[in-house]
Design a protein around this motif. Structure first.
Motif, PDB file in Angstrom:
ATOM      1  N   ILE A   1      44.450  44.718  41.095  1.00 58.58           N
ATOM      2  CA  ILE A   1      42.997  44.557  40.912  1.00 58.58           C
ATOM      3  C   ILE A   1      42.464  43.344  39.821  1.00 58.58           C
ATOM      4  O   ILE A   1      41.588  42.616  40.220  1.00 58.58           O
ATOM      5  CB  ILE A   1      42.428  45.951  40.357  1.00 58.58           C
ATOM      6  CG1 ILE A   1      42.210  46.924  41.559  1.00 58.58           C
ATOM      7  CG2 ILE A   1      40.898  45.562  40.103  1.00 58.58           C
ATOM      8  CD1 ILE A   1      42.160  48.422  40.693  1.00 58.58           C
ATOM      9  N   ARG A   2      43.239  43.186  39.077  1.00 61.62           N
ATOM     10  CA  ARG A   2      43.273  41.880  37.823  1.00 61.62           C
ATOM     11  C   ARG A   2      43.379  40.670  38.550  1.00 61.62           C
ATOM     12  O   ARG A   2      42.508  39.933  38.497  1.00 61.62           O
ATOM     13  CB  ARG A   2      44.128  42.180  36.781  1.00 61.62           C
ATOM     14  CG  ARG A   2      44.276  41.160  35.981  1.00 61.62           C
ATOM     15  CD  ARG A   2      45.387  41.375  35.068  1.00 61.62           C
ATOM     16  NE  ARG A   2      45.416  40.283  33.931  1.00 61.62           N
ATOM     17  CZ  ARG A   2      46.593  39.888  33.241  1.00 61.62           C
ATOM     18  NH1 ARG A   2      47.705  40.662  33.361  1.00 61.62           N
ATOM     19  NH2 ARG A   2      46.875  38.864  32.532  1.00 61.62           N
ATOM     20  N   TYR A   3      44.447  40.467  39.349  1.00 58.28           N
ATOM     21  CA  TYR A   3      44.690  39.335  40.326  1.00 58.28           C
ATOM     22  C   TYR A   3      43.676  38.968  41.445  1.00 58.28           C
ATOM     23  O   TYR A   3      43.216  38.077  41.475  1.00 58.28           O
ATOM     24  CB  TYR A   3      46.004  39.210  40.826  1.00 58.28           C
ATOM     25  CG  TYR A   3      47.217  39.223  39.662  1.00 58.28           C
ATOM     26  CD1 TYR A   3      47.066  38.237  38.663  1.00 58.28           C
ATOM     27  CD2 TYR A   3      48.033  40.147  39.453  1.00 58.28           C
ATOM     28  CE1 TYR A   3      48.105  38.343  37.737  1.00 58.28           C
ATOM     29  CE2 TYR A   3      49.088  40.156  38.453  1.00 58.28           C
ATOM     30  CZ  TYR A   3      49.018  39.164  37.431  1.00 58.28           C
ATOM     31  OH  TYR A   3      49.740  39.103  36.494  1.00 58.28           O
ATOM     32  N   ASP A   4      43.156  40.194  41.971  1.00 60.47           N
ATOM     33  CA  ASP A   4      42.160  39.973  43.107  1.00 60.47           C
ATOM     34  C   ASP A   4      40.842  39.407  42.259  1.00 60.47           C
ATOM     35  O   ASP A   4      40.269  38.517  42.811  1.00 60.47           O
ATOM     36  CB  ASP A   4      41.908  41.144  43.633  1.00 60.47           C
ATOM     37  CG  ASP A   4      43.253  41.508  44.677  1.00 60.47           C
ATOM     38  OD1 ASP A   4      43.753  40.631  44.844  1.00 60.47           O
ATOM     39  OD2 ASP A   4      43.130  42.866  44.962  1.00 60.47           O
ATOM     40  N   ALA A   5      40.465  40.051  41.194  1.00 63.27           N
ATOM     41  CA  ALA A   5      39.461  39.710  40.392  1.00 63.27           C
ATOM     42  C   ALA A   5      39.542  38.066  39.788  1.00 63.27           C
ATOM     43  O   ALA A   5      38.501  37.368  39.922  1.00 63.27           O
ATOM     44  CB  ALA A   5      39.118  40.426  38.961  1.00 63.27           C
ATOM     45  N   GLN A   6      40.649  37.582  39.279  1.00 68.67           N
ATOM     46  CA  GLN A   6      40.754  36.449  39.181  1.00 68.67           C
ATOM     47  C   GLN A   6      40.447  35.401  40.211  1.00 68.67           C
ATOM     48  O   GLN A   6      40.214  34.265  39.942  1.00 68.67           O
ATOM     49  CB  GLN A   6      42.111  36.017  38.419  1.00 68.67           C
ATOM     50  CG  GLN A   6      42.309  36.663  36.941  1.00 68.67           C
ATOM     51  CD  GLN A   6      43.567  36.482  36.458  1.00 68.67           C
ATOM     52  OE1 GLN A   6      44.504  36.028  36.927  1.00 68.67           O
ATOM     53  NE2 GLN A   6      43.884  36.867  35.102  1.00 68.67           N
TER      54      GLN A   6
END
Length: 106
Positions: free
Chosen positions: A36-41
């Motif tokens: 989720i973190r990498y998708d948001a970035q």
């Protein structure tokens, strides 16, 4: 019945299996949260399509030989190393001092 009570008293089943489930399940849970973190970035870093096209063209057009030729043309014999100001020094005043010193030496 006897087997169920024996399993409940067994320390491996009582403590080891929940611990193993916690470790294995936690790794899968952490993987989802980090994804989720990498998708948001990735979403945040999206560029405007026209700007992205310009950036991609500039990246592809740089040729090492051309850059080498540009650097060969620069005269490094007349280059002077001037130290930047320290945090407690006034940058404009220090730069003026450095420039005046350079002109006095020449």
């Amino acid at each position: 019945m006897f087997n169920l009570k024996a399993l409940q008293r067994n320390k491996t089943v009582k403590y080891g299996v929940p611990m193993l489930l916690l470790v294995v399940g936690g790794s899968f849970g952490l993987r989802e949260f980090t994804q989720i973190r990498y998708d948001a970035q990735r979403i945040r870093k999206k560029l405007d399509p026209s700007l992205e096209a310009k950036v991609n063209v500039q990246k592809q057009s740089v040729i090492l030989e051309e850059e080498y030729e540009k650097i060969k043309e620069v005269n490094l014999d007349e280059w002077k190393n001037i130290r930047g100001p320290r945090p407690w020094e006034d940058s404009k005043e220090y730069q003026e001092q450095q420039r005046t010193r350079e002109t006095k030496k020449d």
